[in-house]
Design a protein around this motif. Structure first.
Motif, PDB file in Angstrom:
ATOM      1  N   ALA A  24      31.526  38.666  42.697  1.00 32.53           N
ATOM      2  CA  ALA A  24      31.651  39.543  43.211  1.00 32.53           C
ATOM      3  C   ALA A  24      32.693  40.271  43.447  1.00 32.53           C
ATOM      4  CB  ALA A  24      30.515  40.082  44.241  1.00 32.53           C
ATOM      5  N   TYR A  25      33.503  39.501  44.172  1.00 33.50           N
ATOM      6  CA  TYR A  25      35.183  39.711  44.425  1.00 33.50           C
ATOM      7  C   TYR A  25      35.611  39.787  43.050  1.00 33.50           C
ATOM      8  CZ  TYR A  25      39.984  38.534  44.843  1.00 33.50           C
ATOM      9  OH  TYR A  25      41.665  38.828  45.020  1.00 33.50           O
ATOM     10  N   GLU A  26      35.760  39.048  42.272  1.00 32.60           N
ATOM     11  CA  GLU A  26      36.074  38.927  41.031  1.00 32.60           C
ATOM     12  C   GLU A  26      35.907  40.009  40.244  1.00 32.60           C
ATOM     13  OE1 GLU A  26      38.170  36.885  39.750  1.00 32.60           O
ATOM     14  OE2 GLU A  26      38.537  35.711  41.245  1.00 32.60           O
ATOM     15  N   LEU A  27      34.430  40.794  40.801  1.00 32.11           N
ATOM     16  CA  LEU A  27      34.031  42.562  39.457  1.00 32.11           C
ATOM     17  C   LEU A  27      35.021  42.894  40.082  1.00 32.11           C
ATOM     18  CD1 LEU A  27      32.932  43.744  38.154  1.00 32.11           C
ATOM     19  CD2 LEU A  27      30.688  43.773  39.828  1.00 32.11           C
ATOM     20  N   ALA A  28      35.383  43.109  41.882  1.00 30.95           N
ATOM     21  CA  ALA A  28      35.641  44.262  42.207  1.00 30.95           C
ATOM     22  C   ALA A  28      36.900  44.527  42.568  1.00 30.95           C
ATOM     23  CB  ALA A  28      35.554  44.050  44.181  1.00 30.95           C
ATOM     24  N   LYS A  29      37.827  42.760  42.293  1.00 28.02           N
ATOM     25  CA  LYS A  29      38.971  42.503  41.948  1.00 28.02           C
ATOM     26  C   LYS A  29      39.151  43.288  40.417  1.00 28.02           C
ATOM     27  CE  LYS A  29      41.211  38.494  40.265  1.00 28.02           C
ATOM     28  NZ  LYS A  29      41.391  37.020  40.254  1.00 28.02           N
ATOM     29  N   PHE A  30      38.697  42.825  39.496  1.00 30.06           N
ATOM     30  CA  PHE A  30      38.891  43.580  38.068  1.00 30.06           C
ATOM     31  C   PHE A  30      39.069  44.998  37.783  1.00 30.06           C
ATOM     32  CE2 PHE A  30      37.689  44.493  33.754  1.00 30.06           C
ATOM     33  CZ  PHE A  30      38.290  43.338  32.508  1.00 30.06           C
ATOM     34  N   ILE A  31      37.750  45.185  37.883  1.00 28.42           N
ATOM     35  CA  ILE A  31      37.876  46.451  38.009  1.00 28.42           C
ATOM     36  C   ILE A  31      38.904  47.492  38.210  1.00 28.42           C
ATOM     37  CG2 ILE A  31      36.655  49.047  38.578  1.00 28.42           C
ATOM     38  CD1 ILE A  31      35.057  47.390  36.746  1.00 28.42           C
ATOM     39  N   ASN A  32      39.847  46.899  39.100  1.00 26.17           N
ATOM     40  CA  ASN A  32      40.630  47.664  39.840  1.00 26.17           C
ATOM     41  C   ASN A  32      42.168  46.901  39.420  1.00 26.17           C
ATOM     42  OD1 ASN A  32      39.168  49.753  41.050  1.00 26.17           O
ATOM     43  ND2 ASN A  32      38.023  48.191  42.524  1.00 26.17           N
ATOM     44  N   THR A  33      42.051  45.968  39.004  1.00 25.78           N
ATOM     45  CA  THR A  33      43.202  45.214  38.868  1.00 25.78           C
ATOM     46  C   THR A  33      43.617  44.895  37.137  1.00 25.78           C
ATOM     47  OG1 THR A  33      43.072  42.895  39.357  1.00 25.78           O
ATOM     48  CG2 THR A  33      43.832  44.436  41.363  1.00 25.78           C
ATOM     49  N   ASP A  34      42.957  44.709  36.837  1.00 28.89           N
ATOM     50  CA  ASP A  34      42.513  44.479  35.293  1.00 28.89           C
ATOM     51  C   ASP A  34      43.244  46.031  34.342  1.00 28.89           C
ATOM     52  OD1 ASP A  34      42.312  42.982  32.450  1.00 28.89           O
ATOM     53  OD2 ASP A  34      41.629  44.996  32.345  1.00 28.89           O
TER      54      ASP A  34
END
Length: 449
Positions: A335-345
Motif C-alpha cells: 500500500a505504501y509503495e502504491l502511494a509512493k509510486f503514484i506521486n513520485t514516479d
C-alpha cells in the motif's frame, strides 16, 4: 509497547462522525506494527507476493497511473474506487474505519482533514516504510502538511498555491495596465473597475472557507494549531485576522467586491459574462476557468496575489490532497509503495500534472520544462504553470489544521457565510466563530491554548 491511543468515543463534525478521545491501550496494538525500518528484503518479498489493494480516490482517470504501477509490480492488483468527493468520501471512509471492515488500503485525503484521521490513529505512519526519505522530493510546505513532526501520514499528491486570475481587457478599460501588486493597489483598482466598467474586480464566495483561510495563510496568520495529542490552538479572530476581515468588509460594503456563492451556475455565468473581472484562486483555477469560460479565451492573465507589504512575495494555499495508507491495511508495504509510486514516479507524477491537471507538489515536475514551459492560449500565451510554480515556493511552511475541520468549515458557512452574504461586519463574525470553535473543542475534551 506503543503509546496509548484514543479509541471508542465519537464526535460529530458537520454530518460526519470521528472516533476520538478515550485514551487507553488499543487491542492488538502490536499486530503488524513496524518494529523499526522496513528492509529491502521485506519490500521485495511484499512486491512479489500476489496481492490485491483497494484505492479510494476521486481523481478522474487515475487508473492510467495505477496501470503504470501494476506494470512495474505485476503481482499487485489495485482496485480503484470512487466513493464520492468531499463529505460523502469522508463519511464512508470514517464509517468503514469505525466498523472495522471495508476500509481501503490507500485513501485520498485533503490536507486539512489529515489530523482528524491521525487523532484516532487511523493512518499508518509511513516513516518506517521509507516515507521520511521522500521529503526533498516535494516543496517544503506541502511536505509539512503530511509530516508536521517525525511521523509521515501521507504522500502529497496536489496543492493549490494561490494567485490572481484577471481579465486584462476589463482592467485595461479601467486604465489599469498592470495587475495590482499590493492589497492597497487592489482596492484602488476595484474602485476604478467598478466605476468604469461596472464589473466587480473579483468575488469573495460567501460560504467559501477555503478561500478566506487561504487569505489568512498568505497574511502569515496561524488560526489553527494542533499538537497531535489533546491540545489545540484557535485564533481566528486575532488582530491580524481582523485586519484581513476589515479589508474585505470595506470593499464589500462599498459594493466593489461581490459575495456570490461560488461553484454554481450563477457564478459560472459571472465568470463567463464579465461580471467578475478576476478570480483570486488557487493553481487548480486556471484549468477550471478555461473550461468554465471558454468564450473568453485570450482575455485572461495570471499574476501573484497582491501583497500586504510592498516588495513581499508570499502566498497561501487553497486545496490539495494526499494519498494515505490506512492503519488497518493488511498489506502495508504494498500500500505504501502504491502511494509512493503514484506521486513520485516520474511518468506518473507528470501524468497527474498534465492529464488530470492536478497542480504538482513534486519538485521534479515544478522544474520540468515539459510542465513549466507550456504556453496557454487561454491566457494570451502566458506560461501559467511557470508562474504558479514560482508562487508555490512562497507559501508559508508552518500552517496547521485542527482535528475537526469538518466542524470548522460547517460553522464558517453558517456564521461567516451569513454575515458576508449580508454585507455585514466580517471582523465581528470572526468573534462569533472563535467562540463557537473554542466551545466545541472544549466540549470534545481538548485543551485550548
Amino acid at each position: 509497547m506503543k503509546k496509548a491511543r484514543r479509541t471508542a468515543a465519537t464526535l460529530t463534525v458537520g454530518a460526519a462522525t470521528v472516533a476520538v478521545l478515550l485514551t487507553g491501550c488499543a487491542p492488538g496494538e502490536d499486530d503488524g506494527a513496524a518494529q523499526g525500518p522496513i528492509t529491502q528484503d521485506q519490500i521485495d518479498e511484499a512486491m512479489s507476493t500476489p496481492t490485491e489493494l483497494t484505492f479510494w480516490t476521486w481523481v478522474p482517470d487515475i487508473q492510467n497511473e495505477v496501470d503504470l504501477f501494476e506494470a512495474k509490480y505485476p503481482d499487485i492488483k489495485v482496485k480503484v474506487e470512487n466513493v464520492g468527493q468531499g463529505l460523502p468520501h469522508y463519511q464512508k471512509l470514517r464509517s468503514a474505519i469505525e466498523a472495522g471492515e471495508g476500509a481501503p488500503d490507500v485513501a485520498q485525503i485533503e490536507y486539512q482533514y489529515i489530523p482528524s484521521f491521525v487523532l484516532p490513529e487511523s493512518l499508518l505512519d509511513l516513516a518506517p516504510y521509507g516515507g521520511d526519505d521522500l521529503s526533498d522530493e516535494f516543496v517544503g510546505w506541502a511536505w509539512n502538511q503530511v509530516s508536521p513532526g517525525d511521523e509521515v501520514w501521507a504522500i502529497p499528491q496536489d496543492v493549490g498555491p494561490m494567485g490572481n486570475l484577471y481579465r486584462e481587457d476589463i482592467l485595461n478599460a479601467a486604465g489599469i495596465t498592470e495587475p495590482p501588486a499590493t492589497w492597497d493597489e487592489y482596492a484602488v483598482a476595484a474602485q476604478a473597475v467598478k466605476g468604469t466598467t461596472g464589473s466587480y474586480i473579483s468575488n469573495l464566495g460567501a460560504t467559501q472557507a477555503g478561500q478566506m483561510i487561504g487569505f489568512f495563510w498568505q497574511a502569515g496568520i496561524k488560526p489553527f494549531g494542533y499538537d497531535g495529542q489533546e491540545t489545540v490552538s484557535i485564533d481566528v479572530n486575532s488582530a491580524e485576522a481582523k485586519k484581513v476581515a476589515d479589508y474585505w468588509t470595506e470593499l464589500i460594503q462599498a459594493d466593489l467586491i461581490s459575495t456570490d456563492v461560488d461553484f454554481n451556475d450563477t457564478w459560472y455565468q459571472g465568470l463567463a459574462s464579465g461580471k467578475y473581472a478576476g478570480w483570486l484562486t488557487a493553481a487548480w483555477g486556471p484549468i477550471f476557468l478555461q473550461g468554465t469560460a471558454a468564450d473568453t479565451s485570450g482575455l485572461w492573465r495570471a499574476a501573484p496575489l497582491p501583497q500586504w507589504s510592498e516588495g513581499d512575495q508570499v502566498s497561501g494555499n487553497w486545496g490539495g490532497s494526499s494519498d494515505a495508507v490506512l492503519a488497518s491495511s493488511e498489506n502495508p508495504i504494498a500500500a505504501y509503495e502504491l502511494a509512493k509510486f503514484i506521486n513520485t514516479d516520474a511518468e506518473s507524477s507528470m501524468k497527474l500534472a498534465t492529464e488530470q491537471f492536478l497542480f504538482p507538489p513534486q519538485v521534479s515536475v515544478l522544474e520540468d520544462p515539459a510542465f513549466v514551459d507550456q504556453e496557454s492560449e487561454f491566457y494570451g500565451g502566458q506560461k501559467v504553470n511557470e508562474l504558479f510554480a514560482e508562487i508555490s515556493q512562497t507559501v508559508d511552511t508552518e500552517f496547521q489544521w485542527l482535528p475537526f475541520m469538518d466542524y470548522v468549515y460547517s460553522t464558517y458557512e453558517e456564521t461567516m457565510g451569513t454575515v458576508i452574504a449580508a454585507k455585514g461586519d466580517i471582523g465581528a463574525a470572526l468573534d462569533t466563530w472563535q467562540d463557537q470553535l473554542v466551545s466545541y473543542a472544549e466540549d470534545q475534551g481538548f485543551t485550548v491554548e
